[in-house]
Enzyme design. Structure first.
Site, PDB file in Angstrom:
ATOM      1  N   HIS A 187      -9.931   4.174  -2.366  1.00 20.99           N
ATOM      2  CA  HIS A 187      -9.268   4.189  -1.052  1.00 20.99           C
ATOM      3  C   HIS A 187     -10.238   4.689   0.004  1.00 20.99           C
ATOM      4  O   HIS A 187     -11.299   5.225  -0.312  1.00 20.99           O
ATOM      5  CB  HIS A 187      -8.031   5.110  -1.116  1.00 20.99           C
ATOM      6  N   GLY A 188      -9.839   4.527   1.282  1.00 18.02           N
ATOM      7  CA  GLY A 188     -10.643   5.105   2.368  1.00 18.02           C
ATOM      8  C   GLY A 188     -12.005   4.465   2.497  1.00 18.02           C
ATOM      9  O   GLY A 188     -13.008   5.148   2.718  1.00 18.02           O
ATOM     10  N   ASP A 237       0.846  -1.190   0.000  1.00 16.00           N
ATOM     11  CA  ASP A 237       0.000   0.000   0.000  1.00 16.00           C
ATOM     12  C   ASP A 237       0.889   1.250   0.000  1.00 16.00           C
ATOM     13  O   ASP A 237       2.114   1.147   0.209  1.00 16.00           O
ATOM     14  CB  ASP A 237      -0.896  -0.069   1.254  1.00 16.00           C
ATOM     15  N   HIS A 238       0.282   2.412  -0.184  1.00 12.38           N
ATOM     16  CA  HIS A 238       0.974   3.715  -0.259  1.00 12.38           C
ATOM     17  C   HIS A 238       2.463   3.698   0.037  1.00 12.38           C
ATOM     18  O   HIS A 238       2.877   3.689   1.191  1.00 12.38           O
ATOM     19  CB  HIS A 238       0.339   4.692   0.744  1.00 12.38           C
ATOM     20  N   HIS A 263      -8.778   8.338   4.287  1.00 15.24           N
ATOM     21  CA  HIS A 263      -8.324   7.255   5.159  1.00 15.24           C
ATOM     22  C   HIS A 263      -8.741   7.546   6.602  1.00 15.24           C
ATOM     23  O   HIS A 263      -8.760   8.698   7.010  1.00 15.24           O
ATOM     24  CB  HIS A 263      -6.794   7.141   5.099  1.00 15.24           C
ATOM     25  N   GLY A 264      -9.052   6.504   7.342  1.00 15.26           N
ATOM     26  CA  GLY A 264      -9.406   6.685   8.752  1.00 15.26           C
ATOM     27  C   GLY A 264     -10.901   6.889   8.940  1.00 15.26           C
ATOM     28  O   GLY A 264     -11.690   6.669   8.018  1.00 15.26           O
ATOM     29  N   ASN A 318     -10.193  -0.520  -0.824  1.00 15.08           N
ATOM     30  CA  ASN A 318      -9.243  -0.662   0.282  1.00 15.08           C
ATOM     31  C   ASN A 318      -9.930  -0.474   1.635  1.00 15.08           C
ATOM     32  O   ASN A 318     -10.640   0.511   1.849  1.00 15.08           O
ATOM     33  CB  ASN A 318      -8.156   0.409   0.165  1.00 15.08           C
ATOM     34  N   ILE A 319      -9.655  -1.426   2.521  1.00 15.78           N
ATOM     35  CA  ILE A 319     -10.201  -1.366   3.879  1.00 15.78           C
ATOM     36  C   ILE A 319      -9.057  -1.576   4.858  1.00 15.78           C
ATOM     37  O   ILE A 319      -8.412  -2.628   4.860  1.00 15.78           O
ATOM     38  CB  ILE A 319     -11.245  -2.498   4.102  1.00 15.78           C
TER      39      ILE A 319
HETATM   40  P1  13P Z   1      -9.503   3.105   5.495  1.00 12.74           P
HETATM   41  O1  13P Z   1      -8.469   3.124   6.584  1.00 12.74           O
HETATM   42  O2  13P Z   1     -10.394   4.306   5.524  1.00 12.74           O
HETATM   43  O3  13P Z   1     -10.256   1.838   5.470  1.00 12.74           O
HETATM   44  O4  13P Z   1      -8.715   3.238   4.117  1.00 12.74           O
HETATM   45  C1  13P Z   1      -7.863   2.199   3.721  1.00 12.74           C
HETATM   46  C2  13P Z   1      -7.047   2.541   2.540  1.00 12.74           C
HETATM   47  O5  13P Z   1      -7.464   3.253   1.641  1.00 12.74           O
HETATM   48  C3  13P Z   1      -5.702   1.944   2.456  1.00 12.74           C
HETATM   49  O6  13P Z   1      -4.985   2.406   1.369  1.00 12.74           O
END
Ligand code: 13P
Length: 290
Positions: free
Chosen positions: A208-209, A82-83, A180-181, A230-231
């Site tokens: 994402h997010g 990831d990122h 995210h978060g 993405n979770i």
């Molecule tokens: P969340 O933490 O909001 O689930 O997002 C995850 C994400 O996008 C990881 O790249």
């Protein structure tokens, strides 16, 4: 079995109108639990590692834990970084057999981001590894990477697609209004942007997010053409809340048994992953283990 190609899983999902869950795992227990959830209902799964997790355990340990889980499963399992703005960590993941990497160039100026993305694609493709590319900032910090600045610099849809095509990117991570978060205010979701991008290109689009979106919001994004979601936060919360509850009970009862703690954490992670598999429509897409 060998790790699946992230790109191929996403292309299949897009063709059949569902999204592949891309779950951030943090250790061997969450790896095993996420794959067990996917295997129990016949869903493909992408295991994601943050740079922090790779640096904590080392790429070899994570890759072998993911490989052992994939070997025990009958569903396709991909391993994704990831990122990652750090080229050295990308090189390490490629060397250790990751299926794909997200080169996060959102902290670079446009020309540098494009030039470096092309370099990462060349390096990754030489090893058969797919590249997800991010040149717009997705709001929120994920395991120390990213920014909380709400002022995202958007590129025109055509520009984003042109860069992805010219650099050979396999998956695009555009800014789609999510963060995210945990959400502190309702996000303004850019579902129409997905539809516009999908009309312009076959390159899979990543959301994402994911934590905190409703079933209807996920469905709207999937209907528009998102094929990887993405979770992370939801899985981390399941993990940590189960730990807290178990330890509180151990304190009360005076019974301290680590394996029972693992059982409770594993069950919570499995449940969180299953919930998202059902939301994303990825269950019963591949044969279930007998
Ligand atoms: P969340 O933490 O909001 O689930 O997002 C995850 C994400 O996008 C990881 O790249």
């Amino acid at each position: 079995m060998a790790f699946a190609s992230t790109r191929e899983l996403c292309l299949a999902a897009r063709a059949d109108g569902y999204a592949v869950p891309a779950v951030n795992i943090v250790d061997g227990l969450s790896i095993a639990s996420a794959v067990k959830a996917a295997d129990s209902v016949g869903s493909p799964i992408i295991l994601q590692t943050s740079v922090k997790t790779v640096q904590y355990f080392g790429a070899a340990v994570l890759a072998s834990a993911a490989q052992a889980a994939a070997d025990a499963a009958s569903v396709p399992v991909a391993l994704h970084l990831d990122h990652c703005p750090q080229r050295a960590v990308i090189t390490e993941a490629i060397a250790h057999g990751w299926s794909s990497v997200l080169f996060d160039a959102s902290d670079r100026d446009f020309d540098t981001a494009v030039a470096e993305t092309a370099e990462v694609v060349a390096e990754a493709h030489a090893a058969g590894v797919d590249v997800e590319s991010e040149i717009e900032n997705i709001v929120g910090v994920e395991d120390g990477v990213g920014s909380d600045d709400p002022n995202v610099h958007f590129y025109a849809d055509e520009e984003l697609v042109r860069v992805a095509s010219e650099t050979g990117t396999d998956l695009i991570a555009p800014a789609l209004g999510t963060a995210h978060g945990l959400y502190t205010a309702s996000p303004v979701l850019l579902v129409d942007r997905v539809a516009r991008l999908v009309a312009l290109t076959d390159i899979p689009v990543v959301l994402h997010g994911g934590t905190g979106l409703s079933a209807e919001e996920f469905q709207a994004f999937i209907d528009a053409g998102v094929s990887k979601i993405n979770i992370s936060t939801a899985v981390k919360l399941a993990y940590m809340h189960a730990s807290r509850d178990h330890l509180a009970e151990a304190e009360r009862s005076g019974k301290w048994e680590p394996v029972k703690l693992f059982d409770q954490i594993g069950a919570a992670v499995e449940q969180a992953v299953l919930q998202h598999i059902e939301l994303f429509g990825s269950a019963r897409r591949v044969a279930v283990t007998a």
